[in-house]
Scaffold this motif. Structure first.
Motif, PDB file in Angstrom:
ATOM      1  N   LEU A   1     -18.144 -83.276  -6.429  1.00 26.76           N
ATOM      2  CA  LEU A   1     -16.363 -84.069  -7.153  1.00 26.76           C
ATOM      3  C   LEU A   1     -16.107 -85.261  -6.925  1.00 26.76           C
ATOM      4  O   LEU A   1     -15.014 -86.107  -7.763  1.00 26.76           O
ATOM      5  N   CYS A   2     -16.544 -86.392  -6.122  1.00 28.51           N
ATOM      6  CA  CYS A   2     -16.268 -87.244  -6.394  1.00 28.51           C
ATOM      7  C   CYS A   2     -17.218 -88.364  -7.013  1.00 28.51           C
ATOM      8  O   CYS A   2     -16.911 -89.240  -7.411  1.00 28.51           O
ATOM      9  N   ARG A   3     -18.297 -87.752  -8.059  1.00 25.67           N
ATOM     10  CA  ARG A   3     -19.079 -88.360  -8.821  1.00 25.67           C
ATOM     11  C   ARG A   3     -19.317 -87.338 -10.332  1.00 25.67           C
ATOM     12  O   ARG A   3     -19.655 -88.206 -11.537  1.00 25.67           O
ATOM     13  N   ALA A   4     -19.009 -86.392 -10.110  1.00 28.87           N
ATOM     14  CA  ALA A   4     -19.194 -85.045 -11.339  1.00 28.87           C
ATOM     15  C   ALA A   4     -17.825 -85.127 -11.812  1.00 28.87           C
ATOM     16  O   ALA A   4     -17.444 -84.463 -11.641  1.00 28.87           O
ATOM     17  N   ALA A   5     -18.188 -85.445 -13.652  1.00 30.36           N
ATOM     18  CA  ALA A   5     -17.251 -84.413 -14.254  1.00 30.36           C
ATOM     19  C   ALA A   5     -17.349 -83.258 -14.528  1.00 30.36           C
ATOM     20  O   ALA A   5     -16.042 -82.574 -14.078  1.00 30.36           O
ATOM     21  N   PHE A   6     -18.293 -82.592 -14.115  1.00 31.61           N
ATOM     22  CA  PHE A   6     -18.687 -81.131 -14.518  1.00 31.61           C
ATOM     23  C   PHE A   6     -20.075 -81.159 -13.687  1.00 31.61           C
ATOM     24  O   PHE A   6     -21.796 -81.841 -13.649  1.00 31.61           O
ATOM     25  N   PRO A   7     -20.007 -80.557 -12.084  1.00 34.25           N
ATOM     26  CA  PRO A   7     -20.604 -80.268 -10.990  1.00 34.25           C
ATOM     27  C   PRO A   7     -21.579 -79.341 -11.312  1.00 34.25           C
ATOM     28  O   PRO A   7     -21.444 -78.024 -12.548  1.00 34.25           O
ATOM     29  N   LEU A   8     -22.748 -78.888 -11.418  1.00 32.58           N
ATOM     30  CA  LEU A   8     -23.844 -78.393 -10.331  1.00 32.58           C
ATOM     31  C   LEU A   8     -24.362 -77.233 -10.561  1.00 32.58           C
ATOM     32  O   LEU A   8     -23.941 -77.941  -9.132  1.00 32.58           O
ATOM     33  N   PRO A   9     -24.427 -76.985 -11.069  1.00 28.09           N
ATOM     34  CA  PRO A   9     -24.488 -74.838 -10.085  1.00 28.09           C
ATOM     35  C   PRO A   9     -25.860 -75.007  -9.909  1.00 28.09           C
ATOM     36  O   PRO A   9     -27.082 -75.801 -10.247  1.00 28.09           O
ATOM     37  N   THR A  10     -26.579 -74.209  -8.305  1.00 29.26           N
ATOM     38  CA  THR A  10     -27.579 -74.122  -7.812  1.00 29.26           C
ATOM     39  C   THR A  10     -28.167 -72.986  -7.847  1.00 29.26           C
ATOM     40  O   THR A  10     -29.230 -72.574  -7.529  1.00 29.26           O
ATOM     41  N   PHE A  11     -27.749 -72.138  -8.559  1.00 31.42           N
ATOM     42  CA  PHE A  11     -28.466 -71.144  -8.437  1.00 31.42           C
ATOM     43  C   PHE A  11     -27.883 -69.872  -9.249  1.00 31.42           C
ATOM     44  O   PHE A  11     -26.654 -69.815  -9.856  1.00 31.42           O
ATOM     45  N   PRO A  12     -29.209 -69.082  -9.782  1.00 36.93           N
ATOM     46  CA  PRO A  12     -29.582 -68.583  -9.306  1.00 36.93           C
ATOM     47  C   PRO A  12     -31.339 -70.365  -9.600  1.00 36.93           C
ATOM     48  O   PRO A  12     -30.619 -70.556 -10.985  1.00 36.93           O
ATOM     49  N   ALA A  13     -31.800 -70.402  -9.223  1.00 38.87           N
ATOM     50  CA  ALA A  13     -32.871 -71.665 -10.103  1.00 38.87           C
ATOM     51  C   ALA A  13     -33.194 -71.133 -11.199  1.00 38.87           C
ATOM     52  O   ALA A  13     -33.684 -72.455 -11.601  1.00 38.87           O
ATOM     53  N   LYS A  14     -33.513 -70.337 -11.299  1.00 39.91           N
ATOM     54  CA  LYS A  14     -34.730 -70.453 -13.861  1.00 39.91           C
ATOM     55  C   LYS A  14     -33.005 -70.605 -13.653  1.00 39.91           C
ATOM     56  O   LYS A  14     -33.473 -70.911 -15.145  1.00 39.91           O
ATOM     57  N   ALA A  15     -32.232 -70.143 -13.670  1.00 39.92           N
ATOM     58  CA  ALA A  15     -31.206 -70.206 -14.638  1.00 39.92           C
ATOM     59  C   ALA A  15     -29.892 -70.207 -14.143  1.00 39.92           C
ATOM     60  O   ALA A  15     -28.912 -69.072 -13.744  1.00 39.92           O
ATOM     61  N   PRO A  16     -29.714 -71.622 -13.522  1.00 33.08           N
ATOM     62  CA  PRO A  16     -28.548 -72.058 -12.598  1.00 33.08           C
ATOM     63  C   PRO A  16     -26.553 -71.835 -13.358  1.00 33.08           C
ATOM     64  O   PRO A  16     -27.397 -72.902 -13.913  1.00 33.08           O
ATOM     65  N   MET A  17     -26.046 -70.954 -12.742  1.00 31.82           N
ATOM     66  CA  MET A  17     -24.401 -70.684 -13.273  1.00 31.82           C
ATOM     67  C   MET A  17     -24.033 -71.035 -11.701  1.00 31.82           C
ATOM     68  O   MET A  17     -22.812 -71.314 -12.018  1.00 31.82           O
ATOM     69  N   LEU A  18     -24.467 -70.580 -10.841  1.00 32.78           N
ATOM     70  CA  LEU A  18     -23.047 -70.808 -10.106  1.00 32.78           C
ATOM     71  C   LEU A  18     -23.670 -71.886  -8.594  1.00 32.78           C
ATOM     72  O   LEU A  18     -24.154 -72.562  -8.507  1.00 32.78           O
ATOM     73  N   ARG A  19     -22.239 -72.390  -8.639  1.00 35.59           N
ATOM     74  CA  ARG A  19     -22.254 -73.220  -7.676  1.00 35.59           C
ATOM     75  C   ARG A  19     -22.326 -72.903  -6.070  1.00 35.59           C
ATOM     76  O   ARG A  19     -20.261 -73.083  -5.244  1.00 35.59           O
ATOM     77  N   ILE A  20     -22.925 -72.469  -5.424  1.00 36.86           N
ATOM     78  CA  ILE A  20     -22.653 -71.878  -3.417  1.00 36.86           C
ATOM     79  C   ILE A  20     -23.658 -72.894  -2.399  1.00 36.86           C
ATOM     80  O   ILE A  20     -23.488 -72.821  -1.301  1.00 36.86           O
ATOM     81  N   ASP A  21     -23.975 -74.188  -3.520  1.00 32.24           N
ATOM     82  CA  ASP A  21     -24.980 -75.158  -1.608  1.00 32.24           C
ATOM     83  C   ASP A  21     -23.771 -76.094  -1.982  1.00 32.24           C
ATOM     84  O   ASP A  21     -23.623 -76.175  -3.436  1.00 32.24           O
ATOM     85  N   HIS A  22     -23.706 -76.709  -0.875  1.00 25.56           N
ATOM     86  CA  HIS A  22     -22.286 -77.533  -1.562  1.00 25.56           C
ATOM     87  C   HIS A  22     -23.388 -79.396  -0.325  1.00 25.56           C
ATOM     88  O   HIS A  22     -23.774 -78.157   0.922  1.00 25.56           O
ATOM     89  N   VAL A  23     -22.085 -80.279   0.081  1.00 24.93           N
ATOM     90  CA  VAL A  23     -22.398 -81.217   0.502  1.00 24.93           C
ATOM     91  C   VAL A  23     -20.975 -81.968   0.430  1.00 24.93           C
ATOM     92  O   VAL A  23     -20.937 -83.163  -0.079  1.00 24.93           O
ATOM     93  N   PHE A  24     -20.180 -81.580   2.017  1.00 21.45           N
ATOM     94  CA  PHE A  24     -19.086 -81.847   2.081  1.00 21.45           C
ATOM     95  C   PHE A  24     -19.090 -83.541   2.504  1.00 21.45           C
ATOM     96  O   PHE A  24     -19.825 -83.046   3.213  1.00 21.45           O
ATOM     97  N   VAL A  25     -18.677 -84.108   2.529  1.00 26.42           N
ATOM     98  CA  VAL A  25     -18.099 -85.788   3.124  1.00 26.42           C
ATOM     99  C   VAL A  25     -16.983 -85.840   3.089  1.00 26.42           C
ATOM    100  O   VAL A  25     -15.605 -85.406   2.847  1.00 26.42           O
ATOM    101  N   SER A  26     -16.803 -86.743   4.714  1.00 28.89           N
ATOM    102  CA  SER A  26     -15.934 -87.192   5.343  1.00 28.89           C
ATOM    103  C   SER A  26     -15.266 -88.661   4.263  1.00 28.89           C
ATOM    104  O   SER A  26     -16.260 -89.425   4.010  1.00 28.89           O
TER     105      SER A  26
END
Length: 271
Positions: free
Chosen positions: A212-237
């Motif tokens: 959300l710091c850089r993306a107007a449309f955050p990218l999903p990561t799952f499932p790999a062949k046709a990603p639809m869900l954003r469940i892998d995250h990087v949270f930062v201070s």
């Protein structure tokens, strides 16, 4: 721990999976979080070396891996974290979420930078549901050229109440709330938590979602062949300045695991 650099091919990605901005001045580092699905790909093939190839092509400084087998019959008794780290010429810290008769399953952090282990523990489940898969977290401190960053890698449960309890634990006094967990901080992993879930919203009260710091449309990561869900995250201070987000969608990443890797380029601010 010794310094070394990862090896691998050139950086490969689809342009639709990349979001960039002008990088701030100063040294930029790259962190990758990747659920590797016991190194079993979407084609059913077992190959930690294919996972290592995915990582090597992206050339991260810090790698957080989830769902690694160690000594398990189902994956040829390999120590998967060790095999991947050896191919990449990186150091690693591995921690099992559980052990069953000498077989282990857990998570790891790899880097070529100086690293020290701070904590590796299991996270709470639900008492009434003792058969739930145990979950864990690893906390290491990594020296980024004189600035130490706290990196916590985790893999949360599948049930909402379970994830919320685990998120509260990660924010508590043994982890992010600990006096030793000082800025800058990265909390990364497979959270099994969509952005509207209670666990995700609880974590975002304390940390920022890097996408959300850089993306107007955050990218999903799952499932790999046709990603639809954003469940892998990087949270930062606050001291983490996000420069670039990447979710590599290539022929290799679509087949190596059931998740796509999430990559964040960042800089430490306020040095």
């Amino acid at each position: 721990l010794q310094r070394s650099r990862p090896v691998g091919g050139s950086y490969i990605t689809d342009t639709a999976s990349s979001m960039t901005s002008d990088a701030p001045r100063g040294e930029v580092f790259r962190v990758m979080t990747y659920n590797v699905h016991q190194c079993i790909g979407t084609d059913g093939r077992l190959s930690p070396y294919r996972i290592a190839e995915v990582i090597g092509r992206c050339r991260p400084d810090i790698v957080a891996l989830q769902e690694l087998d160690v000594g398990r019959a189902r994956t040829d008794r390999l120590h998967q974290a060790e095999a991947i780290a050896r191919q990449l010429k990186m150091n690693f810290v591995y921690a099992p979420a559980y052990r069953i008769e000498g077989e282990e399953y857990g998570d790891a952090i790899l880097t070529s930078l100086p690293m020290r282990l701070v904590r590796a523990e299991t996270l709470p489940g639900l008492q009434r549901l003792s058969r739930l898969e145990p979950r864990g977290a690893i906390w290491v401190a990594i020296d980024l050229g004189g600035s130490e960053v706290q990196v916590i890698n985790t893999h949360l449960g599948l049930l909402g109440r379970e994830r919320l309890a685990q998120a509260e634990t990660l924010l508590g006094e043994r982890w992010i709330g600990n006096q030793s967990c000082v800025e800058p901080v990265l909390l990364v992993g497979d959270f099994n938590a969509l952005p509207w879930s209670a666990a995700y919203r609880r974590l975002r009260k304390r940390l920022r979602d890097a996408q959300l710091c850089r993306a107007a449309f955050p990218l999903p990561t799952f499932p790999a062949k046709a990603p639809m869900l954003r469940i892998d995250h990087v949270f930062v201070s606050e001291r983490i300045e996000v420069c670039r987000i990447e979710v590599p969608r290539t022929a290799l990443t679509r087949i190596a695991s059931d998740h796509l890797p999430l990559i964040v380029d960042f800089q430490i601010s306020g040095r």
